[in-house]
Design an enzyme around this catalytic site. Structure first.
Site, PDB file in Angstrom:
ATOM      1  N   ASP A 105     -27.870  37.603 -50.842  1.00  0.00           N
ATOM      2  CA  ASP A 105     -27.789  38.057 -52.135  1.00  0.00           C
ATOM      3  C   ASP A 105     -26.163  38.136 -52.606  1.00  0.00           C
ATOM      4  O   ASP A 105     -25.275  38.458 -51.813  1.00  0.00           O
ATOM      5  CB  ASP A 105     -28.485  39.342 -52.190  1.00  0.00           C
ATOM      6  CG  ASP A 105     -29.779  39.232 -51.867  1.00  0.00           C
ATOM      7  OD1 ASP A 105     -30.116  38.267 -52.035  1.00  0.00           O
ATOM      8  OD2 ASP A 105     -30.358  40.318 -51.453  1.00  0.00           O
ATOM      9  N   TYR A 106     -26.092  38.337 -53.957  1.00  0.00           N
ATOM     10  CA  TYR A 106     -24.759  38.545 -54.508  1.00  0.00           C
ATOM     11  C   TYR A 106     -23.955  39.680 -53.948  1.00  0.00           C
ATOM     12  O   TYR A 106     -22.773  39.476 -53.548  1.00  0.00           O
ATOM     13  CB  TYR A 106     -24.771  38.675 -55.960  1.00  0.00           C
ATOM     14  CG  TYR A 106     -23.847  38.644 -56.721  1.00  0.00           C
ATOM     15  CD1 TYR A 106     -22.961  37.736 -57.137  1.00  0.00           C
ATOM     16  CD2 TYR A 106     -23.482  39.974 -57.580  1.00  0.00           C
ATOM     17  CE1 TYR A 106     -21.724  37.843 -57.817  1.00  0.00           C
ATOM     18  CE2 TYR A 106     -22.300  40.003 -58.213  1.00  0.00           C
ATOM     19  CZ  TYR A 106     -21.321  38.979 -58.345  1.00  0.00           C
ATOM     20  OH  TYR A 106     -20.591  39.160 -59.398  1.00  0.00           O
TER      21      TYR A 106
END
Length: 237
Positions: A105-106
């Site tokens: 994830d970011y």
């Protein structure tokens, strides 16, 4: 030699096999000048000419295997429509075209593998292989054994029950704690959702291992090539 078109694209480092299938369905791939959208198409690697986005595709023999310590706030793709930094920005000296094996994830940091070996990517990301992924999660509050046991046995999130996970309470602080979580699935934001489900939302998340490949002390934002032993291990999984 005949080979399925999506496998040829993966071997050429264009994308993983599943992403290559998406490109074919979107009409981005041509064989001998003709757009191909049939996933069952096979090509002759010695005679047929393959193009992706009107650029000729060639399979290079040199395979590259990279371990990156991904920082937060980087996208795990080659390009981002919002012009956010991507993990490819951290590999300026890599001349080969590589792509991420799975995603982080970011706002998740840690171990990310990148390669141009489409076959290995397919194996490592296919759900049926159940390869372990280990994370350190800093969570709000201090979960008790009853809560941790729920994760160990499997907990319902998004309408499905997760597979049993390995859980260990690593450190306690005054208002939060760190737990080590090993899962064998790769669903979207799974660790975060698991912790949320027991009432201890994740504050920071870092992946430290995939199988027996460990991040160890690699600095944040840096990368290294996998050793021959590590590559051999991954291929035998």
């Amino acid at each position: 030699m005949e080979i399925r078109l999506q496998k040829y694209l993966a071997n050429a480092g264009i994308a993983s096999r599943r992403k290559a299938e998406k490109y074919i369905l979107e009409g981005k791939v041509k064989v001998n000048g003709k757009v191909i959208t049939n996933l069952g198409t096979k090509i002759n690697t010695e005679k047929d000419l393959v193009y992706f986005n009107d650029k000729k595709v060639c399979v290079k023999n040199k395979k590259v295997y990279i371990l990156l310590n991904k920082p937060e706030n980087y996208i795990t793709t080659a390009n981002d429509q919002f012009d956010r930094p991507t993990v490819m920005d951290l590999l300026p000296s890599i001349s080969e075209r590589v792509y991420p094996v799975g995603r982080l994830d970011y706002n998740t940091s840690g171990l990310l593998l990148l390669t141009n070996d489409g076959e290995l990517t397919y194996k490592l990301t296919h759900p049926k292989h159940h390869i372990s992924k280990t994370y350190i999660a800093k969570v709000k509050g201090i979960p008790d054994e009853n809560s941790l046991n729920k994760l160990r046995k499997g907990i319902v999130i998004d309408g499905y029950k997760t597979s049993p996970a390995k859980i260990k309470l690593v450190r306690k602080f005054s208002e939060n704690s760190e737990i080590e979580i090993t899962i064998y699935e790769g669903r979207n934001r799974q660790v975060r959702k698991m912790c949320e489900a027991i009432g201890h939302p994740v504050l920071k998340l870092k992946r430290i291992a995939i199988g027996k490949i460990f991040l160890k002390d690699l600095p944040l934002g840096k990368y290294r090539y996998l050793t021959k032993e590590e590559i051999s291990y991954l291929k035998k999984l």
